[in-house]
Design a protein around this motif. Sequence first.
Motif, short mmCIF file in Angstrom:
data_model
loop_
_atom_site.label_atom_id
_atom_site.label_comp_id
_atom_site.label_asym_id
_atom_site.label_seq_id
_atom_site.Cartn_x
_atom_site.Cartn_y
_atom_site.Cartn_z
N ASP A 526 0.82 -1.22 0.00
CA ASP A 526 0.00 0.00 0.00
C ASP A 526 0.84 1.26 0.00
OD1 ASP A 526 1.02 -0.10 2.55
OD2 ASP A 526 -0.93 -0.12 3.57
N GLN A 527 2.12 1.13 -0.37
CA GLN A 527 3.03 2.27 -0.46
C GLN A 527 3.68 2.31 -1.83
OE1 GLN A 527 3.40 4.56 2.06
NE2 GLN A 527 1.79 3.36 3.09
N PRO A 528 3.99 3.51 -2.37
CA PRO A 528 4.73 3.58 -3.64
C PRO A 528 6.07 2.85 -3.52
CG PRO A 528 3.86 5.73 -3.03
CD PRO A 528 3.67 4.85 -1.83
N GLN A 529 6.48 2.20 -4.61
CA GLN A 529 7.72 1.44 -4.59
C GLN A 529 8.56 1.77 -5.83
OE1 GLN A 529 8.66 -0.41 -2.07
NE2 GLN A 529 6.69 -0.27 -0.98
N PRO A 530 9.88 2.01 -5.64
CA PRO A 530 10.75 2.29 -6.79
C PRO A 530 11.09 1.01 -7.54
CG PRO A 530 12.05 2.28 -4.77
CD PRO A 530 10.60 2.10 -4.36
N LEU A 531 11.18 1.13 -8.87
CA LEU A 531 11.59 0.01 -9.71
C LEU A 531 12.72 0.48 -10.62
CD1 LEU A 531 11.31 -2.83 -11.00
CD2 LEU A 531 9.61 -1.82 -12.57
N PRO A 532 13.97 0.19 -10.27
CA PRO A 532 15.08 0.52 -11.17
C PRO A 532 15.02 -0.41 -12.39
CG PRO A 532 15.85 0.07 -8.91
CD PRO A 532 14.44 -0.42 -9.01
N LEU A 533 14.83 0.15 -13.57
CA LEU A 533 14.74 -0.70 -14.75
C LEU A 533 16.02 -1.47 -15.01
CD1 LEU A 533 12.77 1.66 -17.19
CD2 LEU A 533 11.92 -0.32 -15.93
N SER A 534 17.12 -0.96 -14.49
CA SER A 534 18.39 -1.67 -14.67
C SER A 534 18.36 -3.05 -14.01
CB SER A 534 19.54 -0.84 -14.09
OG SER A 534 19.32 -0.58 -12.71
N ALA A 535 17.48 -3.22 -13.00
CA ALA A 535 17.39 -4.52 -12.32
C ALA A 535 16.78 -5.59 -13.22
CB ALA A 535 16.57 -4.37 -11.05
N LEU A 536 16.13 -5.17 -14.33
CA LEU A 536 15.47 -6.13 -15.20
C LEU A 536 16.35 -6.59 -16.35
CD1 LEU A 536 11.94 -4.44 -15.47
CD2 LEU A 536 12.76 -6.10 -13.79
N ASN A 537 17.45 -5.88 -16.61
CA ASN A 537 18.35 -6.23 -17.72
C ASN A 537 17.60 -6.31 -19.05
OD1 ASN A 537 20.75 -6.48 -16.15
ND2 ASN A 537 20.03 -8.48 -15.43
N LEU A 538 16.80 -5.28 -19.32
CA LEU A 538 16.07 -5.24 -20.58
C LEU A 538 17.04 -5.06 -21.74
CD1 LEU A 538 13.18 -2.83 -19.51
CD2 LEU A 538 13.14 -5.32 -19.53
N ILE A 539 16.84 -5.76 -22.82
CA ILE A 539 17.72 -5.67 -23.99
C ILE A 539 17.53 -4.30 -24.64
CG2 ILE A 539 18.26 -6.65 -26.25
CD1 ILE A 539 17.24 -9.33 -25.18
N ASP A 540 18.60 -3.52 -24.69
CA ASP A 540 18.45 -2.13 -25.10
C ASP A 540 18.31 -1.95 -26.61
OD1 ASP A 540 21.01 -2.59 -25.94
OD2 ASP A 540 21.97 -1.25 -24.48
N THR A 541 18.46 -3.02 -27.39
CA THR A 541 18.24 -2.89 -28.83
C THR A 541 16.77 -3.13 -29.20
OG1 THR A 541 18.81 -5.23 -29.11
CG2 THR A 541 20.59 -3.61 -29.39
N GLU A 542 15.94 -3.41 -28.22
CA GLU A 542 14.52 -3.63 -28.46
C GLU A 542 13.71 -2.51 -27.83
OE1 GLU A 542 13.91 -7.55 -26.83
OE2 GLU A 542 14.36 -8.49 -28.75
N THR A 543 12.51 -2.34 -28.34
CA THR A 543 11.60 -1.32 -27.81
C THR A 543 10.68 -1.96 -26.79
OG1 THR A 543 11.66 -0.10 -29.90
CG2 THR A 543 9.81 0.35 -28.40
N TRP A 544 10.65 -1.35 -25.61
CA TRP A 544 9.85 -1.91 -24.51
C TRP A 544 8.72 -0.95 -24.15
CZ3 TRP A 544 10.88 -6.75 -22.60
CH2 TRP A 544 12.10 -7.33 -23.00
N SER A 545 7.55 -1.53 -23.89
CA SER A 545 6.41 -0.71 -23.47
C SER A 545 5.53 -1.52 -22.52
CB SER A 545 5.59 -0.25 -24.68
OG SER A 545 5.08 -1.37 -25.39
N ASP A 546 4.73 -0.77 -21.77
CA ASP A 546 3.79 -1.41 -20.84
C ASP A 546 2.49 -1.70 -21.56
OD1 ASP A 546 2.35 -2.27 -18.62
OD2 ASP A 546 1.81 -0.21 -18.05
N LEU A 547 2.12 -2.96 -21.62
CA LEU A 547 0.92 -3.36 -22.35
C LEU A 547 -0.35 -2.80 -21.71
CD1 LEU A 547 1.84 -7.11 -22.96
CD2 LEU A 547 1.85 -5.27 -24.66
N GLN A 548 -0.30 -2.52 -20.42
CA GLN A 548 -1.51 -2.05 -19.74
C GLN A 548 -1.75 -0.56 -19.97
OE1 GLN A 548 -2.21 -3.43 -15.70
NE2 GLN A 548 -0.70 -5.06 -15.95
N SER A 549 -0.71 0.24 -19.90
CA SER A 549 -0.88 1.69 -20.02
C SER A 549 -0.50 2.24 -21.38
CB SER A 549 -0.04 2.40 -18.95
OG SER A 549 1.36 2.21 -19.22
N GLY A 550 0.28 1.47 -22.16
CA GLY A 550 0.79 1.95 -23.43
C GLY A 550 2.06 2.78 -23.30
N MET A 551 2.55 2.98 -22.07
CA MET A 551 3.75 3.77 -21.84
C MET A 551 4.97 3.10 -22.46
SD MET A 551 5.60 4.55 -18.16
CE MET A 551 5.79 2.78 -17.88
#
Length: 574
Positions: A526-551
Amino acid sequence: MMTLSTRVAQLLGPLYPDEEVKVLADELIEIMRLVPGGPEPEPYCNQWDEKDLFVISYADTLLSDARLPLENLNHFLGHYLAECISGVHILPFFPYSSDDGFAVIDYYQVNQSVGDWPQIREIASRFDLMADVVINHCSSRSGWFENFRQEKSPGKGYFVEADLSWDLSTVVRPRTSPLLNPVQTLSGERLVWCTFSPDQVDLNFANPEVLKEFVAILRFYLEQGIRVFRFDAVAFVWKVPGTPCINLEQTHILVRLLRLLVEHQRPDAIIITETNIPHRENLAYFGNGNEAHAIYNFSLPPLLLHTLLTGNCRHLRNWLMTLPPARNGTAYFNFLASHDGIGLRPAEGILSDGEIQQMVTAMDAFGGRISYRGRSGGQRSPYELNISLWNAMAGTAKGEDEWQLARFLCAHAIMLGIEGIPALYIHSLLGTENDHERVANSNHNRHINRHKWDYARLLALLADAGSHHHQVFEGVKRLMAIRRAQKAFHPNATQYTLQLGNELLGFWRQSPDREQSIFAIHNVSDQPQPLPLSALNLIDTETWSDLQSGMELADLQATLTLQPYQSLWLSNRA
């Protein structure tokens, strides 16, 4: 390759050592109307994909004067859910004497108050239809049991008769009612075995005539268009005095036998075992890919509820890490709520007694009821939480708060994202509240989550944007629609659990063709939580978006802030 008859006979051998199993095997094949030498079902074949999603409902949940309840259900499914689901589980729709359908009087009839076989076949023509095979017991008012009392066939020898000399001290019970009940027969009083209630008398599968009856029932259901079979309470089906009489090897053999016969009649048929038992025992019903096609993931509801009550996903995360991937041809059947309550036995060995009691206390505060089971020495322990899922999400262990809707949607985002086939109880989808009136009228705890809606009133509430029913329905439907379009949410897609702390539950899914990845991240607190995207190791040559919000994620090294109960489905394929 062995003939079908030989394979059936091999399975029958351990069950009926005193029978001519080759003759019995041929009888069963004839009852199922199988053609010798017919095509073999493809082994380890997934009969599902990411589009598969079920709704669970009683036949008479939606009531009106203008149409039969099954016609209302068909109308609702077709007009409001056709784009979101592939199948429907209609809970027992047969004539019954108690337990809202699970004390079946006649397996071949539809309860006339809800409709008839034409309505069932109509729904089966539009959706994958799941029906219950109430295999452990039937009603004390059934024709079989009346014949048993009169010592006539069919019925004579169909029920488990007990002897007071039997050692029943270790029998596992899901109820506190007497196990043995006296009944009068032509030959005098007999003690019959009743695992669940005096009105639900256990069938004697040690008698091959009972097996023949159920093979005929399965064939009849296949002829009505039913594709998915839920084997109700199957863990209790075989009895041997001196044992716990649950999960016996004979039970597993019986499941293998029935699957073999059913899939030779319809190769895309699915058998699901309903075994509300501790996690490791439940997994055993996969067999070697030759028992249940799918098993209910009974540990998920109590663990997810505990996670959202405490704001700590440690137990749920650890359980997900140990969940063995279902091999091809098998799948988990995921759900959060059902016509029963939230079972607590599947959390045994995962949650402590104190953590279970914490849930009991919270659900009591949110208007729920608690059902208990008997244990040795006259003790009892909490067996089930009886509460609507909407009310269960009213708050945390600290009490009610303003995050009910967000928490509710977060729970469904988690369930829809994890490995397996999702199923949603209709009352969760509708945001139905605790039905205290039904409980008071019936003195039956489970009725708290078995409300019967006036169909016109329900449709008015679903159309009212200010109603929580509308907000729940539209919010969950949107998640369902998004999920069905993602190959990475295939029930057998690869899953890895992420280590993001106790407040963020995360897992990674990858589609079978490896073209899509989804990182599903959920703030369970029930509290805001930080999410460092670096913790996910997303492949930077691909385009990433949130399917729920479209962000779209412009900076993969940024830190996002997830609001209370916010969830993200980060995908490299929009």
